[in-house]
Design a protein around this motif. Sequence first.
Motif, PDB file in Angstrom:
ATOM      1  N   ASP A  44      -7.844   7.535  -6.512  1.00 33.54           N
ATOM      2  CA  ASP A  44      -9.145   7.018  -6.115  1.00 33.54           C
ATOM      3  C   ASP A  44      -8.968   5.747  -5.277  1.00 33.54           C
ATOM      4  O   ASP A  44      -7.864   5.215  -5.144  1.00 33.54           O
ATOM      5  CB  ASP A  44     -10.033   6.761  -7.339  1.00 33.54           C
ATOM      6  N   ALA A  45     -10.060   5.293  -4.700  1.00 34.42           N
ATOM      7  CA  ALA A  45     -10.017   4.151  -3.796  1.00 34.42           C
ATOM      8  C   ALA A  45      -9.540   2.880  -4.487  1.00 34.42           C
ATOM      9  O   ALA A  45      -8.740   2.127  -3.927  1.00 34.42           O
ATOM     10  CB  ALA A  45     -11.397   3.929  -3.169  1.00 34.42           C
ATOM     11  N   ASP A  46     -10.029   2.613  -5.698  1.00 37.20           N
ATOM     12  CA  ASP A  46      -9.610   1.402  -6.402  1.00 37.20           C
ATOM     13  C   ASP A  46      -8.104   1.373  -6.611  1.00 37.20           C
ATOM     14  O   ASP A  46      -7.459   0.335  -6.438  1.00 37.20           O
ATOM     15  CB  ASP A  46     -10.321   1.277  -7.752  1.00 37.20           C
ATOM     16  N   THR A  47      -7.543   2.505  -6.987  1.00 36.65           N
ATOM     17  CA  THR A  47      -6.098   2.576  -7.214  1.00 36.65           C
ATOM     18  C   THR A  47      -5.341   2.366  -5.916  1.00 36.65           C
ATOM     19  O   THR A  47      -4.373   1.597  -5.866  1.00 36.65           O
ATOM     20  CB  THR A  47      -5.729   3.932  -7.850  1.00 36.65           C
ATOM     21  N   TRP A  48      -5.772   3.028  -4.838  1.00 37.81           N
ATOM     22  CA  TRP A  48      -5.077   2.885  -3.556  1.00 37.81           C
ATOM     23  C   TRP A  48      -5.108   1.432  -3.083  1.00 37.81           C
ATOM     24  O   TRP A  48      -4.091   0.884  -2.653  1.00 37.81           O
ATOM     25  CB  TRP A  48      -5.669   3.817  -2.500  1.00 37.81           C
ATOM     26  N   ILE A  49      -6.244   0.820  -3.144  1.00 34.77           N
ATOM     27  CA  ILE A  49      -6.360  -0.564  -2.678  1.00 34.77           C
ATOM     28  C   ILE A  49      -5.481  -1.482  -3.530  1.00 34.77           C
ATOM     29  O   ILE A  49      -4.761  -2.340  -2.998  1.00 34.77           O
ATOM     30  CB  ILE A  49      -7.834  -1.002  -2.667  1.00 34.77           C
ATOM     31  N   ALA A  50      -5.493  -1.283  -4.844  1.00 38.69           N
ATOM     32  CA  ALA A  50      -4.663  -2.104  -5.730  1.00 38.69           C
ATOM     33  C   ALA A  50      -3.176  -1.903  -5.434  1.00 38.69           C
ATOM     34  O   ALA A  50      -2.402  -2.877  -5.405  1.00 38.69           O
ATOM     35  CB  ALA A  50      -4.974  -1.793  -7.190  1.00 38.69           C
ATOM     36  N   LEU A  51      -2.746  -0.672  -5.209  1.00 36.78           N
ATOM     37  CA  LEU A  51      -1.355  -0.399  -4.867  1.00 36.78           C
ATOM     38  C   LEU A  51      -0.979  -1.036  -3.527  1.00 36.78           C
ATOM     39  O   LEU A  51       0.060  -1.686  -3.406  1.00 36.78           O
ATOM     40  CB  LEU A  51      -1.098   1.106  -4.799  1.00 36.78           C
ATOM     41  N   ALA A  52      -1.820  -0.829  -2.534  1.00 39.10           N
ATOM     42  CA  ALA A  52      -1.529  -1.326  -1.192  1.00 39.10           C
ATOM     43  C   ALA A  52      -1.455  -2.847  -1.153  1.00 39.10           C
ATOM     44  O   ALA A  52      -0.634  -3.418  -0.428  1.00 39.10           O
ATOM     45  CB  ALA A  52      -2.583  -0.815  -0.208  1.00 39.10           C
ATOM     46  N   LEU A  53      -2.293  -3.506  -1.943  1.00 45.04           N
ATOM     47  CA  LEU A  53      -2.331  -4.973  -1.933  1.00 45.04           C
ATOM     48  C   LEU A  53      -1.353  -5.604  -2.926  1.00 45.04           C
ATOM     49  O   LEU A  53      -1.187  -6.827  -2.941  1.00 45.04           O
ATOM     50  CB  LEU A  53      -3.749  -5.459  -2.224  1.00 45.04           C
ATOM     51  N   GLY A  54      -0.736  -4.789  -3.764  1.00 46.56           N
ATOM     52  CA  GLY A  54       0.229  -5.320  -4.717  1.00 46.56           C
ATOM     53  C   GLY A  54      -0.367  -5.756  -6.037  1.00 46.56           C
ATOM     54  O   GLY A  54       0.290  -6.427  -6.831  1.00 46.56           O
ATOM     55  N   VAL A  88      -7.116   9.957  -0.543  1.00 42.29           N
ATOM     56  CA  VAL A  88      -8.003   9.070  -1.296  1.00 42.29           C
ATOM     57  C   VAL A  88      -9.416   9.617  -1.105  1.00 42.29           C
ATOM     58  O   VAL A  88     -10.192   9.136  -0.285  1.00 42.29           O
ATOM     59  CB  VAL A  88      -7.891   7.602  -0.818  1.00 42.29           C
ATOM     60  N   PRO A  89      -9.734  10.701  -1.838  1.00 41.02           N
ATOM     61  CA  PRO A  89     -11.043  11.327  -1.665  1.00 41.02           C
ATOM     62  C   PRO A  89     -12.152  10.453  -2.217  1.00 41.02           C
ATOM     63  O   PRO A  89     -11.930   9.735  -3.181  1.00 41.02           O
ATOM     64  CB  PRO A  89     -10.909  12.634  -2.458  1.00 41.02           C
ATOM     65  N   PRO A  90     -13.300  10.475  -1.606  1.00 38.83           N
ATOM     66  CA  PRO A  90     -13.691  11.225  -0.410  1.00 38.83           C
ATOM     67  C   PRO A  90     -13.516  10.411   0.860  1.00 38.83           C
ATOM     68  O   PRO A  90     -14.070  10.750   1.891  1.00 38.83           O
ATOM     69  CB  PRO A  90     -15.174  11.479  -0.671  1.00 38.83           C
ATOM     70  N   HIS A  91     -12.729   9.363   0.803  1.00 36.40           N
ATOM     71  CA  HIS A  91     -12.671   8.395   1.894  1.00 36.40           C
ATOM     72  C   HIS A  91     -11.776   8.799   3.065  1.00 36.40           C
ATOM     73  O   HIS A  91     -12.203   8.707   4.219  1.00 36.40           O
ATOM     74  CB  HIS A  91     -12.251   7.037   1.354  1.00 36.40           C
ATOM     75  N   ALA A  92     -10.532   9.189   2.790  1.00 36.22           N
ATOM     76  CA  ALA A  92      -9.603   9.478   3.887  1.00 36.22           C
ATOM     77  C   ALA A  92      -8.316  10.064   3.341  1.00 36.22           C
ATOM     78  O   ALA A  92      -8.058  10.015   2.131  1.00 36.22           O
ATOM     79  CB  ALA A  92      -9.299   8.198   4.665  1.00 36.22           C
TER      80      ALA A  92
END
Length: 151
Positions: free
Chosen positions: A110-120, A84-88
């Motif tokens: 990207d971060a928005d996508t990762w957070i949305a996936l992780a949170l459902g 999840v660039p540039p974050h981690a």
Amino acid sequence: MASVGMARKPLSRELLDEQRALLGLPGYVGPDEAPALRRAALDTLIAARSAGVEPARPVVTGAVRLLLDRLAELAPGRSVEIRVPPHAAVQAIEGTRHTRGTPPNVVEMDADTWIALALGDLTWDDALRDRRVKASGSRADLSAHLPLPPT
């Protein structure tokens, strides 16, 4: 979204308190340890987005790191690199361990996508269909691991 525009700062109690004050939330009262700060960053990020405010980059980074670490904890291994660039980035999921060069199984978003996936808030299939995720390799399917259970 409105922006809270802050200079590049590491995630800290002071930054969290500043962000939380802008949102009308109480100050952070937890320890100054990375896992606790990252948990508070996720809570702050969720509140900011609900209020239509773009959180500061260190808050986003803290939330991303918390959720990536949670995935690595729940699906230990080193066969897939999730970026999840540039974050981690983390390596997770059992299988053949990768040690050098570009891993054969990579998931990037990207971060928005990762957070949305992780949170459902977004499904794996929808993210792939909408090309919000780049996944390469035979093991680069995170659908069995998402969304993450609450921490």
